[in-house]
Design an enzyme around this catalytic site. Structure first.
Site, PDB file in Angstrom:
ATOM      1  N   ASP A  49       0.837  -1.194   0.000  1.00 35.53           N
ATOM      2  CA  ASP A  49       0.000   0.000   0.000  1.00 35.53           C
ATOM      3  C   ASP A  49       0.880   1.257   0.000  1.00 35.53           C
ATOM      4  O   ASP A  49       1.944   1.273   0.629  1.00 35.53           O
ATOM      5  CB  ASP A  49      -0.903  -0.019   1.227  1.00 35.53           C
ATOM      6  CG  ASP A  49      -1.993   1.029   1.154  1.00 35.53           C
ATOM      7  OD1 ASP A  49      -2.479   1.302   0.040  1.00 35.53           O
ATOM      8  OD2 ASP A  49      -2.363   1.580   2.205  1.00 35.53           O
TER       9      ASP A  49
ATOM     10  N   GLU B  30       0.457  -0.684  -5.059  1.00 34.19           N
ATOM     11  CA  GLU B  30      -0.718   0.199  -5.074  1.00 34.19           C
ATOM     12  C   GLU B  30      -0.242   1.540  -5.617  1.00 34.19           C
ATOM     13  O   GLU B  30       0.464   2.279  -4.941  1.00 34.19           O
ATOM     14  CB  GLU B  30      -1.304   0.335  -3.664  1.00 34.19           C
ATOM     15  CG  GLU B  30      -2.539   1.220  -3.585  1.00 34.19           C
ATOM     16  CD  GLU B  30      -2.207   2.695  -3.396  1.00 34.19           C
ATOM     17  OE1 GLU B  30      -2.521   3.487  -4.315  1.00 34.19           O
ATOM     18  OE2 GLU B  30      -1.635   3.041  -2.351  1.00 34.19           O
TER      19      GLU B  30
ATOM     20  N   ASP C 240     -11.707   1.236  -0.435  1.00 35.61           N
ATOM     21  CA  ASP C 240     -12.305   2.575  -0.413  1.00 35.61           C
ATOM     22  C   ASP C 240     -13.571   2.664  -1.261  1.00 35.61           C
ATOM     23  O   ASP C 240     -14.233   3.703  -1.267  1.00 35.61           O
ATOM     24  CB  ASP C 240     -11.301   3.609  -0.934  1.00 35.61           C
ATOM     25  CG  ASP C 240     -10.129   3.798   0.014  1.00 35.61           C
ATOM     26  OD1 ASP C 240     -10.347   3.766   1.236  1.00 35.61           O
ATOM     27  OD2 ASP C 240      -8.997   3.967  -0.468  1.00 35.61           O
TER      28      ASP C 240
END
Length: 454
Positions: free
Chosen positions: A273, A320, A373
């Site tokens: 991430d 990511e 998200d």
């Protein structure tokens, strides 16, 4: 260090006992990984669920779900019950290992192999409990600063609790590996997630203070975040401590090597991430109320990623790379062979040049319907305005009213949309702009990745 929430307990029970594992396993595993890995907390909880008798397992699916929920409810009614159940299990385990040399051997082998994180973790949790849940930088100075004499004295007084914490980790590891092998035997691979930063009040930071940019009192000198952008005029102040990259480089980034090795013990593939933080990080003054006054600071991305890829294996890491990404970040990603991310739910904003539309997808990416998200694909489609919904259906080759001849048995219109979005890469009927040379590159990457999955 993961925290598994109650939905994951239900999930684990589902995987152990449900007859419809194959049809739901991948979606539920992805959900579980998001729940467990993105919380940033440091405690692992689990329940050992007794397998129901065969007559119970043969009940209808609905009745089985009710039964399993009742079993969980009978074990855990209040937060304190969880600790009581775990303490009882740890005591029985200690008694059993005294007469079972095989189990005792597995346990001691696990503790020795993972001592580099297990001991700081167990001490951190036990000390935090002993100090009323206060963060480590508020503990007495000797414990805050990890004085050897203070740690020895505290450990001697907490032997039972430390043993229970080691036991929890051991049983979780054994159960997780059993689940992983069960999934792998059915062609399901586990895709995990490693946030680039860790929480300040964590065993990671307390146990390795020299690797983070901290003041003498243990507080960060600067914290993490991202600068102001289209979505937030104040930016985002995350508050994690920044790494002391120079200190980490001193031992060849061993902390990062061990961290990725731990993740790879649990997962076949791992997403990193906020990958762009390996190229440069946004540093925010500790006392700043928001991220506006921050500044970019370069990170030793090539050295760190070299260590990570060497330790994890080529084709096992994913970056990511969402949001505002610079050419330097993409160059770094490609140099070390990390696929990026493409999100299908982002595809229908703008025109036909939108890079998230399947016909514009470039090789060397992993395609997601959405992330943590986003809404589910069902929820996303239901929330679209009429024009966007028509555009989605038209792109999928279903203009106007959906013909029910397109539907499979027991499939709703929303099921159809979800299925066609996932299948869009399999056809070029509506993808005239799809580049055939990318298909060759894509197959090469797929072959390289497959060769590194156990």
């Amino acid at each position: 260090f993961m925290y598994l929430s109650d939905p994951f307990l239900l999930l684990l029970d589902h995987f152990l006992f449900s007859a419809d594992l194959v049809s739901h396993s991948l979606e539920m595993l992805m959900f579980a990984c998001c729940v467990s890995l993105l919380t940033g907390t440091v405690r692992v909880f689990f329940l050992m669920i007794r397998r129901p008798p065969r007559s119970t397992r043969d009940r209808s699916s609905a009745a089985s779900d009710v039964y399993k929920r009742q079993q969980l409810d009978s074990l855990v009614r209040e937060p304190g019950d969880r600790d009581a159940v775990l303490a009882s299990a740890a005591a029985r385990f200690a008694t059993r290992t005294a007469t079972d040399p095989v189990l005792a051997g597995r346990y001691h082998e696990y503790c020795a192999a993972h001592a580099h994180w297990l001991e700081p973790y167990a001490r951190f949790v036990a000390l935090r409990e002993a100090h009323g849940g206060h963060p480590w930088h508020q503990w007495p100075r000797a414990l805050r600063d990890r004085s050897p004499d203070a740690l020895r004295g505290a450990s001697a007084a907490m032997q039972t609790r430390l043993a229970a914490l080691r036991f929890e980790q051991f049983v979780f590891a054994e159960q997780w590996q059993a689940l992983r092998e069960y999934a792998r035997a059915r062609g399901v691979y586990l895709f995990g997630d490693v946030p680039i930063f860790v929480a300040h009040d964590s065993a990671d930071v307390w146990g390795s203070r020299n690797l983070f940019r901290l003041a003498a009192d243990g507080m960060p000198t600067v914290v993490t975040g991202v600068p102001p952008d289209y979505f937030s005029a104040q930016g985002q102040r995350w508050g994690n401590p920044h790494y002391d990259w120079a200190a980490m480089a001193g031992d060849g980034f061993d902390w990062w090597r061990r961290r990725i090795a731990s993740a790879r013990e649990r997962f076949d593939l791992v997403r990193i991430d906020h990958f762009r933080g390996f190229e440069a990080c946004w540093e925010v003054p500790r006392d700043a109320p928001d991220a506006v006054t921050g500044a970019w600071a370069r990170a030793p991305g090539e050295a760190v990623l070299g260590a990570l890829v060497e330790h994890s294996g080529a084709g096992t890491l994913v970056a990511e790379n969402l949001g505002i990404i610079t050419p330097e970040v993409e160059k770094l990603r490609h140099a070390y062979g990390l696929p990026g991310m493409l999100i299908l739910q982002f595809a229908f904003d703008g025109d036909c040049a939108n890079p998230y539309l399947p016909h514009n997808h470039e090789a060397f990416n992993v395609v997601y319907t959405g992330t943590h998200d986003n809404d589910t694909t069902r929820g996303w489609f239901k929330s679209l305005d009429a024009d966007t919904r028509d555009r989605v259906l038209d792109y999928l080759g279903l203009p106007g009213a959906v013909s029910y001849t397109h539907l499979r048995a027991h499939e709703t219109v929303l099921d159809l949309v979800c299925r066609l979005l996932l299948e869009k890469k399999k056809t070029t009927t509506h993808n005239e702009q799809y580049n055939s040379k990318n298909k060759t590159k894509e197959q090469d990457i797929k072959d390289n990745t497959a060769s590194n999955i156990p």
